[in-house]
Structures are given as C-alpha cells and as structure tokens.
Design a protein around this motif. Structure first.
Motif, mmCIF file in Angstrom:
data_model
loop_
_atom_site.group_PDB
_atom_site.id
_atom_site.type_symbol
_atom_site.label_atom_id
_atom_site.label_comp_id
_atom_site.label_asym_id
_atom_site.label_seq_id
_atom_site.Cartn_x
_atom_site.Cartn_y
_atom_site.Cartn_z
ATOM 1 N N ASN A 180 -5.620 -7.781 -5.663
ATOM 2 C CA ASN A 180 -5.620 -9.672 -6.910
ATOM 3 C C ASN A 180 -4.802 -9.991 -6.147
ATOM 4 O O ASN A 180 -3.984 -10.196 -6.252
ATOM 5 C CB ASN A 180 -5.319 -8.939 -8.230
ATOM 6 C CG ASN A 180 -6.138 -10.371 -8.940
ATOM 7 O OD1 ASN A 180 -5.909 -10.679 -9.775
ATOM 8 N ND2 ASN A 180 -7.309 -11.141 -8.551
ATOM 9 N N MET A 232 0.719 -1.180 0.068
ATOM 10 C CA MET A 232 0.061 -0.420 -0.156
ATOM 11 C C MET A 232 1.109 1.613 -0.310
ATOM 12 O O MET A 232 0.552 2.290 -0.926
ATOM 13 C CB MET A 232 -1.179 0.176 1.327
ATOM 14 C CG MET A 232 -2.840 0.263 0.835
ATOM 15 S SD MET A 232 -3.639 0.168 1.835
ATOM 16 C CE MET A 232 -2.904 -0.092 3.353
ATOM 17 N N VAL A 245 -9.605 -7.144 -4.070
ATOM 18 C CA VAL A 245 -10.241 -5.599 -3.477
ATOM 19 C C VAL A 245 -9.541 -4.447 -3.059
ATOM 20 O O VAL A 245 -8.190 -4.606 -3.420
ATOM 21 C CB VAL A 245 -10.376 -6.519 -1.703
ATOM 22 C CG1 VAL A 245 -11.665 -7.834 -2.304
ATOM 23 C CG2 VAL A 245 -9.453 -6.867 -2.076
ATOM 24 N N PRO A 246 -10.472 -3.476 -2.854
ATOM 25 C CA PRO A 246 -9.497 -1.916 -2.623
ATOM 26 C C PRO A 246 -8.288 -2.416 -2.233
ATOM 27 O O PRO A 246 -8.946 -3.368 -0.968
ATOM 28 C CB PRO A 246 -10.192 -1.385 -2.471
ATOM 29 C CG PRO A 246 -11.713 -1.867 -2.149
ATOM 30 C CD PRO A 246 -11.641 -3.476 -2.703
ATOM 31 N N ILE A 247 -7.523 -1.955 -1.924
ATOM 32 C CA ILE A 247 -6.531 -2.364 -1.549
ATOM 33 C C ILE A 247 -5.691 -2.566 -0.268
ATOM 34 O O ILE A 247 -5.147 -2.934 1.068
ATOM 35 C CB ILE A 247 -5.140 -1.702 -2.483
ATOM 36 C CG1 ILE A 247 -3.329 -2.438 -2.138
ATOM 37 C CG2 ILE A 247 -4.887 -0.021 -2.168
ATOM 38 C CD1 ILE A 247 -2.185 -2.113 -2.530
ATOM 39 N N SER A 248 -6.331 -1.268 0.671
ATOM 40 C CA SER A 248 -7.006 -0.910 2.072
ATOM 41 C C SER A 248 -7.290 -2.248 2.688
ATOM 42 O O SER A 248 -8.012 -2.160 3.780
ATOM 43 C CB SER A 248 -7.729 0.340 2.442
ATOM 44 O OG SER A 248 -9.100 0.049 1.421
ATOM 45 N N HIS A 272 -1.434 -10.632 -7.600
ATOM 46 C CA HIS A 272 -0.850 -9.657 -7.732
ATOM 47 C C HIS A 272 -1.222 -8.465 -6.897
ATOM 48 O O HIS A 272 -2.409 -7.927 -7.308
ATOM 49 C CB HIS A 272 -1.445 -9.066 -9.095
ATOM 50 C CG HIS A 272 -1.522 -10.673 -9.833
ATOM 51 N ND1 HIS A 272 -0.771 -11.697 -9.632
ATOM 52 C CD2 HIS A 272 -2.487 -11.448 -10.779
ATOM 53 C CE1 HIS A 272 -0.703 -12.226 -10.440
ATOM 54 N NE2 HIS A 272 -2.302 -12.842 -11.100
ATOM 55 N N GLN A 289 1.088 4.251 -2.609
ATOM 56 C CA GLN A 289 1.302 5.688 -2.122
ATOM 57 C C GLN A 289 2.145 6.389 -2.973
ATOM 58 O O GLN A 289 1.609 7.177 -3.125
ATOM 59 C CB GLN A 289 0.908 5.276 -0.887
ATOM 60 C CG GLN A 289 -1.104 5.891 -0.753
ATOM 61 C CD GLN A 289 -1.368 6.111 0.662
ATOM 62 O OE1 GLN A 289 -0.676 4.672 1.634
ATOM 63 N NE2 GLN A 289 -2.019 7.275 1.266
ATOM 64 N N ASP A 340 -2.216 -4.592 -7.307
ATOM 65 C CA ASP A 340 -3.661 -3.963 -7.900
ATOM 66 C C ASP A 340 -4.915 -4.524 -6.251
ATOM 67 O O ASP A 340 -5.719 -4.607 -7.186
ATOM 68 C CB ASP A 340 -4.135 -5.703 -8.821
ATOM 69 C CG ASP A 340 -3.305 -4.768 -10.000
ATOM 70 O OD1 ASP A 340 -3.273 -3.371 -10.532
ATOM 71 O OD2 ASP A 340 -2.561 -5.740 -10.775
#
Lengths: 471, 471
Positions: free
Chosen positions: A389, A248, A356-359, A384, A252, A387
């Motif tokens: 995933n 993350m 899913v959203p990375i958070s 991955h 970012q 993403d």
C-alpha cells in the motif's frame, strides 16, 4: 473548479424540515443548525467540495441514535454519522442534505477486559484517547492511520496505517459491534468470543460500509500487550526497487516486522526540510520491530542483512524510545512535509492510497514515479509497503484549473494501473464520493451485489446516501 | 429416533425432474442419480439424519457451476455445494431435494505466488493436498480443522482448528474469492492486494455463509513461511482452572503460541488408551511454538515458567519432529479415542464447539464437567483453548432414545451456558441445521438482517435452503 464533480442528490425538503423541527424539540441545544457548525460537519479534510447537512445532533447514547434514525426513517431523511471529520473521500458529505450525528460525546470506554485482550467502547473514542487510557494496563490498540480519528470512523472506513503489516486492519480488530440499522432497530453483530461461525459475518459487513448499512454505536476491539521491547531505524537504498525487494524478502522470511514504511527520494527531501533532518537523499525504509529483548535484536539484525544483500544500508537501529519517536514523528508529518514542497496557502495535497500485491509494488511505484516526472507533478511517495500500500501526495494549487485537471488525470491513471496489477484503488481510505468511479472498474458485477444488500437493508436510502456506489 | 428433528422443506418435483433431465443431457456420466452416490452426498459425518439430493453433478470448471446454477435458478431448484462431506451440522443435507455439486474434480492449484505469500486454488483442493504441494516451496497453509476438508468447505463454514490462535481462522486467511451467485452470475469479491477498503466486504460475507449466498469457485488464500524452528510438548495441571489460567497468562504475555490445546482428565485417559501413551491422568495442555531457533526456545521456557506458577508442569518440550508428530497424531485422534470409551458400533460422538471469552473459559468448562457428571454422560473435553473454544465429545448410542434425549438436553444447556457468558454456540463448525435453534438466542434481531441479505441475494431460496436460519 473542483477536482471531483460531487453529485447533489434530490432533497426531501418537507421531510428534512419536519425532522429538524422534531430533533430541536426533543434535543434542544444538542441539535444545532448554525451555518458554521454545519459546514464543519460536511466534508472538510480534502479537496472535495463541502455538502453541508441541515443540522447536527450531538448524540450521547445509543438511544439518541435510535431516536434520530427512527425520525429520519419515518420521513425518509438522510442521516450521516460523524466522528472527527478526518476521512478523505467525502464520506461525511450530505449529498441530499439531512442530519449529521456527531459522536464526539459518545466517547466512553465501557470496559477493558485485560484477561481477554479486548475492550468495549463507544464509537466517538479516538485512537489516542484509547491508548492514553490503556497506557497503565500494559495493553495497546495498534491501528494507527495517522490522524487521531474516532474508532467508529476507523471501523466505518476499514482504516489501517503503519502497523497493519503486523496487526492487521480494522477488519481484523473489531470483534463485535452494535449498530442502529436503517429501520431504527439496534443490533449486536456478534458475541465477545474471539471467533465464531454463527451465521453471516455482520461485523465485517458493517466494517468498511462507511455508514451506509448501519450506524455503529458500540465496538468491541482486540487489544495487544505492549511489546516488551521495540527496536527501529532507517535504512537507505540506491533505488525504490532495492527497497521493495528488501520488503518482500523481509515478509517472506517471516520476520514479524511491526511497521515498514517506504519514503521515495522526494519524500525524504521533503521530510529533511520540514523536520530538519539529514537522511541521505535516497529512497529509504523506516522500520520497527516489536518483541522480546532478544527477539527485536534478532529481527533488526536479520533485516540489516537482507537490506545489505539488496545494496541497502547500513541499517542504523536503536532501542531508545527517544530516537524512535523522532523518526515516527517525522513519518507522521510526511503529509505536511509534502505540502511544504510548494509555498502558499492555496496548496494542498491529495493523498491517494492504492494497494497492490507486493510482487508488483516496485513496478507500480516505478511506473508512477515516471508518470509524475513526465507530467511535471510535485508528488512525493510514502507507503505502508509491507502491505503493498502506498500514498502519492499530489501537491497542487486547489484554485488553478490546470493543476487540478493534471492531478485528476494522474489519479485516474494511478488507480487504473493498480487495478490492472490485481490491486485496489483504495487500501485504506475507502470509496466515499472520491473513488466511486473506480469501484466498478475494480470489482465489476460484484458491485451489483453490494447494491442489492444496500437496498435490502436500507430500502429508502437514508443511511449516508450517495456514497461508495450509485444506486 | 434422531437427536435433531430435521425439517423437510417442500419439494418442487416438476422443477427437479426438469433440471435433472437437462443436467443428464448436458453432462452425461458426470451427473449421477444412483441411490448410493446420492446418500454419500447428503450429510454423513454425524448423527443428523441424511436428506439425500436428487442428483450429483461432478463439476470440473466454474463454467459447469454456472451452467448448473442457471438451470436450477430457472426452475427454482435447490443447489448444494459438496467438498469432502466432513461438515458436522447437516450443512450438506438436501432439505428440499435438488442438486449436489461435487467439487472433488475442481481441485487445481492455479498459482502459488511465493513473493506475495498467497495462492489461488479451486475449492475442491483439500488442506493436505495444498500443503503437500507447498512442501518444497518453504510455505504452508496453517488452518487445520482436523479432517482433511476441502478448502471451499472450510471457507464456507469459517473453519479453524488448532492453529487459529496464531494464524486466525478462514475468515482471516481468504484474501479474495470467486463465486457463482443465485442468479447464475460469476463474481470476484476482491483483488489480490493484501488489504482493501473498496466497498462492502463480500469476501467475508461469503466466508461462513455455508453455501447459502453463493457457491465458491475459486479462492485466494494467504500462505505463511514454514517456521524455521518448531518446539512443542505436553504440560499437566492439577485441575482445569490451573490449565486455563496458564493459557490466559500465555496469551496475555504475548507469547505467539501456535497451538495450545486442553485435554481434560477423561480425554487424557481416552488418548492414553487409544494411542498407547502414558500421560499423567490429569488435565493437560498440548502446546507448539513456531519461530526462530532462539525464539521457540525462549517461548517454550517462558511458557514453562508460567505453567509452574500455576502448579503445572514440568513442561517437557522437544524440537524433534518425531516426538512432536506423535503428540499431534494423538491429538488428532482425540475424536476416535473418545468414541472408543464405549464399545460397540452403535456408539458415536457428537462434537460440540462453543467458544467463550477466555476469562470465562475455566468457569464454562468446570460447569460443563459438573453437568456431565450429574447426568452420567461419557463426554471428554478437548479444546482450542487459546481462542476460548472447546469441544465436548458426547459419546452416545445413536439407537438408544434415552441416550439421545440426554445428549440433546446436555447440548442445549451447554450452548445456552456459552451464550450467557458472551460466547457463541459455534466457534468453528457452523450452524447448518444442527444449531439453528441457538442462533436467534445468540444474536437476537441481528438474524433478521441475515434473512434480509439472504432474500435479497437469493430471492427464490435455491442456494442450500433450510440452513442457518428459517426464512
């Protein structure tokens, strides 16, 4: 006992017989109806039962495709495009019989436009074939789903893979396409310009439509300059959460990481055993950076610092191709390494692909690991993660009903968990037959509008029927 | 005399009266029917004649939008979404009358998910509003079409602008959206995950559909970290070809240029006069690089070397925000600078937006400059040349029939020239009413499938009728 109840749709026997007769007459030996060849062209790569087509036409030109679709349209007979057979969700099954169009001979590279960073190819070209061809041009095509899939198939399932975090998915890398539509007409979705606001985005409507709206006969793809330098390496972490937090923070910070793959502890153990390696038996990230000499050095150092902040590392990275290749070979063999966790040819691995959203990634993986432990599954995780995933490779005995039922229930919980976290049941494999049950859950009434589009463009439901959603 | 013959479609007087009455009753003062306000909500930003709607509803929630669309659907009355009115091709004209939905009050920023680099917003949020809001978060939204457009409008026209060469267009930066469809139902096109293979790509079908398939009520957008460092500057060239070759080499080298804008000689003269600057009166490139401190230095130096190879330069670049801002302010004022080339309030500039493969760019611009000279037009050129996209600003007297006819004929030749070069008549403005005549020429029978989709999703043609293509 099959993991999934594959629906058999009503067959149009008279139409099928008529079309097969006509194809034999027109195409001779290029139209095959032997049992073995037909079975090869039903779905083969997974646990989903095979529904064989009635014949296989080896197409050589878009004219062949048009002719075949026109015959099928006239008799309302199903027609299914086949690339290399590496799809994972039953996309190639002939649920109502019909004709499989094998694109392996439509594998010409029509043009490489180095100045425009694009190429025009036929859909049977595989990603390895394209990259071999491009090697001396200084260009490459980045999308890498693992298998040496055909690019037509990859477009049809909106495939992605390890490089997507930097280069996007097939959605982002198809500039234009040609396709034969259900009424037999050949259309071009867009010009070769890099961007366009000219009407509806038919390119992206066909990408990911799994052969249900049109059959792709030509693709214009984005290419990229081979990076001047590549660096990469492996970084271990005390737990999955630390690894996810590092991912993350890396994203970012805007570090343009080219690949960032998580392996959980069991997957590391599997890879160590299978590829004779000795990574610490902890979650780890495989990473790769593309750029200038100073750029990749800067990126690797920055990543190492971030990892250290989350108690990861040391991050051992290298610019040498040999060391990196060994790494990515081990990564590519993750599936086989997983299968080898249980001995016996009845064992196979079912590969899930939630995103899913990375958070939410750490939370999703942790809950999934707990679920695996609770239910006594053998199911390593590799993903991955740039993403959001990840794949759970559920290793199971395909012939043991208990194993199958357990796996099925697990996949259902996993897909629902991802959807509840504002994620998707499929980040890259597509829906096919395997995930139809989850699409409505994920997108609700939006699926009705997909149905309307399908009915408008293919009113007789001849293009790959029985996939994505029921009509 | 108008440059374009805007078609007036048949009005459903009874239905319109009924819907206006109902809206007044339900929404009171939020539904306006005064002439001035209606005229503001027809098309205003260009030469295209205004076709005023019958009333304007200031929507505040997606529930308002649903209510309005449901009323319109019941009576088969047109409904047109309005953001800020900055579209250029008549997208907002009420060709058959009906109701304009003004989104200026639906401008809430619902959430910013810094960890996921995304945000969820209402469509009335403008790009400047979003970036002001984001300033302290270290994030930004890069798409910049020049005007302070609403993000809903930008999504609807698949807008882009100066940063697209690096960050993509609205097509690439909308993760998901919510929309009210023609039957009044509210759908969500996708989850918030970064990628998905879950069925047809409804997100990208709605992006660029100019309000003809659904009315966007919520957008999930990608965000990016504000670059650690920015460098930029101006580089002059002996001719347009040298500038274009430099662009091509820059892109091919993989230099991740953030903006690269060509101004031809006349545009430089216009900018110098308007913004009191003293750039050499030669074609030039305005460029900008985003990255780390060492990265932007490396990029700028490399670019300078490439430019020198093509006899360009010297390339004067700076990291100071002040100098760069003066530069981009001058670039943003290019339109007004062009208009000022002819004095008098009757003069306006028509902005074209063809986009061609970059290998054809020099040829296309040179042929276009020759055309301009031959026909005695005042028409500077400025373009997002990293994408092969450029604008000709045809300055004309809107009230002089000769001027209008000449401009019209020029635009026709330009659009056809771009299409013949495998380009598009519209790289970023959309089709609206202004380019309907060119869409068939560009995409041929593919447009029929757009029509089928429109008819399937909006059988009564109530969503922004008379745009993109005739039915």
């Amino acid at each position: 006992m099959a993991l999934i109840d594959v629906k058999t749709l009503e067959r149009n026997e008279a139409g099928i017989a008529k079309v097969c007769g006509a194809l034999k007459e027109i195409f001779g030996e290029r139209f095959q109806t032997g049992q073995a060849i037909r079975e090869q062209h039903g779905h083969t790569a997974t646990y989903i039962p095979n529904q064989v087509p009635d014949g296989v036409l080896f197409v050589e030109t878009s004219g062949d495709v048009q002719k075949a679709v026109q015959l099928c349209a006239a008799e309302k007979v199903p027609v299914i495009a086949f690339g290399t057979g590496s799809s994972l969700e039953g996309q190639l099954n002939a649920a109502a019989g019909g004709v499989s169009l094998d694109f392996s001979r439509m594998n010409r590279i029509i043009s490489v436009n180095a100045e425009d960073l694009d190429c025009v190819i036929e859909p049977g070209v595989t990603r390895e074939q394209l990259n071999d061809y491009l090697r001396d041009t200084g260009l490459f095509f980045p999308i890498d789903p693992g298998a040496n899939a055909s690019l037509g198939g990859m477009a049809s399932t909106r495939a992605s893979g390890t490089n997507a975090v930097r280069y996007g998915t097939m959605r982002d890398n198809v500039i234009a396409l040609e396709a034969v539509m259900a009424d037999g007409r050949l259309i071009r979705s867009a010009q070769r310009a890099r961007k366009s606001s000219a009407g509806y985005d038919l390119t992206r409507l066909l990408v990911g439509s799994e052969g249900t709206l049109g059959i792709i006969t030509k693709l214009t793809l984005k290419l990229y300059g081979q990076p001047q330098a590549i660096s990469g390496g492996v970084c271990s972490f005390p737990d999955v959460e630390a690894a996810c937090n590092t991912v993350m923070a890396t994203i970012q910070m805007g570090i343009p990481v080219a690949r960032i793959e998580l392996l959980n502890t069991l997957q590391v153990q599997a890879v160590n055993a299978y590829s004779k390696l000795d990574f610490p038996e902890q979650p780890c990230l495989f990473v790769e950076f593309h750029g200038s000499e100073t750029g990749v050095q800067e990126q690797a150092e920055l990543f190492g610092e971030i990892a250290a902040e989350y108690s990861g590392g040391p991050f051992a990275w290298a610019k040498e191709a040999e060391k990196r290749n060994a790494l990515w070979k081990a990564r590519h063999n993750a599936y086989w390494a997983a299968c080898a966790l249980r001995t016996g040819e009845q064992f196979g691995a079912l590969s899930t692909d939630v995103c899913v959203p990375i958070s939410r990634l750490a939370e999703c993986i942790k809950a999934t690991e707990a679920d695996i432990a609770e239910n006594g599954l053998v199911a390593p995780i590799v993903g991955h993660v740039g993403d959001g995933n990840f794949h759970v490779l559920v290793v199971m005995d395909m012939k043991d009903p208990d194993d199958v039922i357990k796996a099925e229930a697990f996949v259902s919980r996993l897909n629902k968990r991802a959807i509840e976290m504002d994620g998707t049941c499929t980040g890259e494999h597509g829906v096919g037959q395997g995930k139809m049950a989850y699409l409505d859950l994920e997108l609700g009434e939006a699926v009705d509008y997909m149905r309307m589009i399908k009915k408008a463009l293919d009113p007789d439901n001849i293009l790959n029927p029985g996939k994505i959603f029921s009509l």
